[in-house]
Design a protein around this motif. Structure first.
Motif, PDB file in Angstrom:
ATOM      1  N   ASN A 100       1.948  34.909  -0.966  1.00  0.00           N
ATOM      2  CA  ASN A 100       2.356  36.446   0.072  1.00  0.00           C
ATOM      3  C   ASN A 100       2.856  37.409  -0.904  1.00  0.00           C
ATOM      4  O   ASN A 100       3.996  36.694  -1.411  1.00  0.00           O
ATOM      5  CB  ASN A 100       3.110  35.512   0.825  1.00  0.00           C
ATOM      6  CG  ASN A 100       2.156  34.800   2.242  1.00  0.00           C
ATOM      7  OD1 ASN A 100       0.690  35.826   2.260  1.00  0.00           O
ATOM      8  ND2 ASN A 100       2.433  34.168   2.671  1.00  0.00           N
ATOM      9  N   ASP A 101       3.064  38.324  -0.917  1.00  0.00           N
ATOM     10  CA  ASP A 101       3.810  39.349  -0.954  1.00  0.00           C
ATOM     11  C   ASP A 101       3.987  40.095  -0.035  1.00  0.00           C
ATOM     12  O   ASP A 101       3.995  41.909   0.085  1.00  0.00           O
ATOM     13  CB  ASP A 101       3.111  40.495  -2.357  1.00  0.00           C
ATOM     14  CG  ASP A 101       3.855  41.232  -3.060  1.00  0.00           C
ATOM     15  OD1 ASP A 101       4.873  41.015  -3.448  1.00  0.00           O
ATOM     16  OD2 ASP A 101       2.955  41.838  -4.012  1.00  0.00           O
ATOM     17  N   GLY A 102       5.317  40.090   0.064  1.00  0.00           N
ATOM     18  CA  GLY A 102       5.802  40.939   1.836  1.00  0.00           C
ATOM     19  C   GLY A 102       4.991  41.060   2.614  1.00  0.00           C
ATOM     20  O   GLY A 102       4.576  39.206   2.817  1.00  0.00           O
ATOM     21  N   PRO A 103       4.088  42.035   2.893  1.00  0.00           N
ATOM     22  CA  PRO A 103       3.337  41.536   3.995  1.00  0.00           C
ATOM     23  C   PRO A 103       1.832  41.827   3.856  1.00  0.00           C
ATOM     24  O   PRO A 103       1.264  41.452   4.569  1.00  0.00           O
ATOM     25  CB  PRO A 103       3.384  42.901   5.012  1.00  0.00           C
ATOM     26  CG  PRO A 103       3.945  43.928   3.815  1.00  0.00           C
ATOM     27  CD  PRO A 103       4.884  43.353   2.834  1.00  0.00           C
ATOM     28  N   ARG A 124       9.614  37.101  -6.124  1.00  0.00           N
ATOM     29  CA  ARG A 124       9.392  37.752  -4.464  1.00  0.00           C
ATOM     30  C   ARG A 124       8.537  37.437  -4.228  1.00  0.00           C
ATOM     31  O   ARG A 124       7.691  37.020  -2.949  1.00  0.00           O
ATOM     32  CB  ARG A 124       9.346  39.362  -4.354  1.00  0.00           C
ATOM     33  CG  ARG A 124      10.628  40.422  -4.996  1.00  0.00           C
ATOM     34  CD  ARG A 124       9.755  41.134  -5.207  1.00  0.00           C
ATOM     35  NE  ARG A 124       9.225  41.854  -6.175  1.00  0.00           N
ATOM     36  CZ  ARG A 124       7.580  43.014  -5.392  1.00  0.00           C
ATOM     37  NH1 ARG A 124       7.732  43.640  -4.863  1.00  0.00           N
ATOM     38  NH2 ARG A 124       7.162  42.656  -6.906  1.00  0.00           N
ATOM     39  N   LEU A 125       7.291  36.769  -4.679  1.00  0.00           N
ATOM     40  CA  LEU A 125       5.887  36.132  -3.310  1.00  0.00           C
ATOM     41  C   LEU A 125       6.243  34.776  -3.823  1.00  0.00           C
ATOM     42  O   LEU A 125       6.979  33.808  -4.177  1.00  0.00           O
ATOM     43  CB  LEU A 125       4.620  36.460  -5.630  1.00  0.00           C
ATOM     44  CG  LEU A 125       4.576  37.167  -5.884  1.00  0.00           C
ATOM     45  CD1 LEU A 125       3.220  37.477  -6.795  1.00  0.00           C
ATOM     46  CD2 LEU A 125       3.767  38.292  -5.399  1.00  0.00           C
ATOM     47  N   GLN A 126       5.432  34.288  -2.508  1.00  0.00           N
ATOM     48  CA  GLN A 126       5.374  32.924  -1.885  1.00  0.00           C
ATOM     49  C   GLN A 126       4.080  32.403  -1.834  1.00  0.00           C
ATOM     50  O   GLN A 126       3.648  33.004  -2.017  1.00  0.00           O
ATOM     51  CB  GLN A 126       5.788  33.767   0.053  1.00  0.00           C
ATOM     52  CG  GLN A 126       7.620  33.568   0.076  1.00  0.00           C
ATOM     53  CD  GLN A 126       7.164  33.811   1.521  1.00  0.00           C
ATOM     54  OE1 GLN A 126       6.698  34.011   2.132  1.00  0.00           O
ATOM     55  NE2 GLN A 126       9.136  33.625   1.900  1.00  0.00           N
ATOM     56  N   VAL A 127       4.245  31.133  -2.669  1.00  0.00           N
ATOM     57  CA  VAL A 127       2.881  30.861  -2.823  1.00  0.00           C
ATOM     58  C   VAL A 127       2.924  29.491  -2.348  1.00  0.00           C
ATOM     59  O   VAL A 127       3.539  28.356  -2.148  1.00  0.00           O
ATOM     60  CB  VAL A 127       3.010  30.406  -4.556  1.00  0.00           C
ATOM     61  CG1 VAL A 127       1.056  29.723  -4.785  1.00  0.00           C
ATOM     62  CG2 VAL A 127       2.828  32.148  -4.758  1.00  0.00           C
ATOM     63  N   GLN A 128       1.901  29.139  -1.649  1.00  0.00           N
ATOM     64  CA  GLN A 128       1.141  27.938  -1.053  1.00  0.00           C
ATOM     65  C   GLN A 128      -0.395  27.106  -1.780  1.00  0.00           C
ATOM     66  O   GLN A 128      -1.156  28.239  -1.134  1.00  0.00           O
ATOM     67  CB  GLN A 128       1.328  28.075   0.848  1.00  0.00           C
ATOM     68  CG  GLN A 128       0.816  26.490   1.567  1.00  0.00           C
ATOM     69  CD  GLN A 128       1.277  27.052   2.606  1.00  0.00           C
ATOM     70  OE1 GLN A 128       1.591  28.068   3.205  1.00  0.00           O
ATOM     71  NE2 GLN A 128       0.779  25.940   3.447  1.00  0.00           N
ATOM     72  N   GLN A 129      -0.547  25.990  -1.889  1.00  0.00           N
ATOM     73  CA  GLN A 129      -1.716  25.453  -2.313  1.00  0.00           C
ATOM     74  C   GLN A 129      -2.320  25.630  -0.742  1.00  0.00           C
ATOM     75  O   GLN A 129      -1.796  24.567  -0.055  1.00  0.00           O
ATOM     76  CB  GLN A 129      -1.569  24.192  -2.456  1.00  0.00           C
ATOM     77  CG  GLN A 129      -3.111  24.228  -3.191  1.00  0.00           C
ATOM     78  CD  GLN A 129      -2.686  23.222  -4.845  1.00  0.00           C
ATOM     79  OE1 GLN A 129      -1.629  22.480  -4.734  1.00  0.00           O
ATOM     80  NE2 GLN A 129      -3.838  22.134  -4.937  1.00  0.00           N
ATOM     81  N   TYR A 130      -3.542  25.334  -1.113  1.00  0.00           N
ATOM     82  CA  TYR A 130      -3.978  25.290   0.281  1.00  0.00           C
ATOM     83  C   TYR A 130      -5.574  24.617  -0.120  1.00  0.00           C
ATOM     84  O   TYR A 130      -6.082  24.052  -1.029  1.00  0.00           O
ATOM     85  CB  TYR A 130      -6.023  26.945  -0.004  1.00  0.00           C
ATOM     86  CG  TYR A 130      -6.865  27.403   1.984  1.00  0.00           C
ATOM     87  CD1 TYR A 130      -5.815  27.856   2.268  1.00  0.00           C
ATOM     88  CD2 TYR A 130      -7.639  26.386   1.304  1.00  0.00           C
ATOM     89  CE1 TYR A 130      -6.704  28.051   3.449  1.00  0.00           C
ATOM     90  CE2 TYR A 130      -8.330  26.335   3.045  1.00  0.00           C
ATOM     91  CZ  TYR A 130      -7.670  27.515   3.576  1.00  0.00           C
ATOM     92  OH  TYR A 130      -8.810  27.769   4.971  1.00  0.00           O
ATOM     93  N   THR A 131      -5.259  23.810   0.870  1.00  0.00           N
ATOM     94  CA  THR A 131      -6.287  22.487   0.986  1.00  0.00           C
ATOM     95  C   THR A 131      -7.367  22.641   0.971  1.00  0.00           C
ATOM     96  O   THR A 131      -7.944  23.038   1.680  1.00  0.00           O
ATOM     97  CB  THR A 131      -5.712  21.390   1.877  1.00  0.00           C
ATOM     98  OG1 THR A 131      -4.548  20.487   1.204  1.00  0.00           O
ATOM     99  CG2 THR A 131      -6.190  19.954   1.403  1.00  0.00           C
ATOM    100  N   LEU A 132      -8.595  22.639   0.333  1.00  0.00           N
ATOM    101  CA  LEU A 132      -9.878  22.865   0.025  1.00  0.00           C
ATOM    102  C   LEU A 132     -10.476  21.511   1.260  1.00  0.00           C
ATOM    103  O   LEU A 132     -10.834  19.958   0.570  1.00  0.00           O
ATOM    104  CB  LEU A 132     -10.573  23.819  -1.003  1.00  0.00           C
ATOM    105  CG  LEU A 132     -10.354  24.686  -0.997  1.00  0.00           C
ATOM    106  CD1 LEU A 132     -10.825  24.772  -2.526  1.00  0.00           C
ATOM    107  CD2 LEU A 132     -10.776  25.765  -0.123  1.00  0.00           C
ATOM    108  N   PRO A 133     -11.208  21.423   2.199  1.00  0.00           N
ATOM    109  CA  PRO A 133     -12.340  20.337   2.963  1.00  0.00           C
ATOM    110  C   PRO A 133     -13.049  19.893   2.030  1.00  0.00           C
ATOM    111  O   PRO A 133     -14.332  21.122   1.889  1.00  0.00           O
ATOM    112  CB  PRO A 133     -12.194  20.898   4.214  1.00  0.00           C
ATOM    113  CG  PRO A 133     -12.547  22.425   4.159  1.00  0.00           C
ATOM    114  CD  PRO A 133     -11.324  22.985   3.528  1.00  0.00           C
TER     115      PRO A 133
END
Length: 135
Positions: A100-103, A124-133
């Motif tokens: 996520n970079d702002g909006p 400024r970047l918000q990063v979250q790992q995505y768990t793939l099924p």
């Protein structure tokens, strides 16, 4: 040979991703999530039937699947619209993030994931790992 590396580049809107690895062939892709496309039409041309079914049954967003397929195609070297086959037998070798970079939101995927850390220089970047099924 020892000491060699491979890399893959991608960009979407104002972000760029670079994946560098000691693995012999790698791919990365970053996709902004708010682009307007005919997702069903593109999926029918670029994705395998089992990939579409997996997306639907696991509520996988279109642009995440696109980033997986593009990263796979880059590592393969032939491009996304060649008959690459399904990425699902290899899904455990991917790593994906939501950025996520702002909006603005993006999906970032790498293939194959080795001993990898995601390093971002822009705080400024918000990063979250995505768990793939798994398929």
């Amino acid at each position: 040979a020892e000491g060699q590396c491979s890399f893959s580049l991608s960009h979407s809107a104002k972000l760029i991703s670079i994946y560098i690895s000691s693995l012999p062939a790698v791919g990365c892709d970053i996709q902004r999530t708010d682009r307007k496309y005919s997702e069903k039409e593109i999926a029918a041309k670029a994705f395998e039937i089992d990939e579409i079914e997996w997306m639907e049954s696991n509520s996988i967003p279109f642009f995440l699947m696109w980033s997986l397929k593009e990263a796979f195609a880059k590592a393969d070297g032939r491009g996304i619209f060649h008959q690459l086959g399904s990425v699902l037998p290899h899904i455990h070798l991917f790593r994906s993030w939501i950025v996520n970079d702002g909006p603005d939101s993006y999906f970032l995927s790498i293939y194959p994931a080795g001993d990898t850390e995601l390093i971002l220089s822009d705080t400024r970047l918000q990063v979250q790992q995505y768990t793939l099924p798994l398929s």
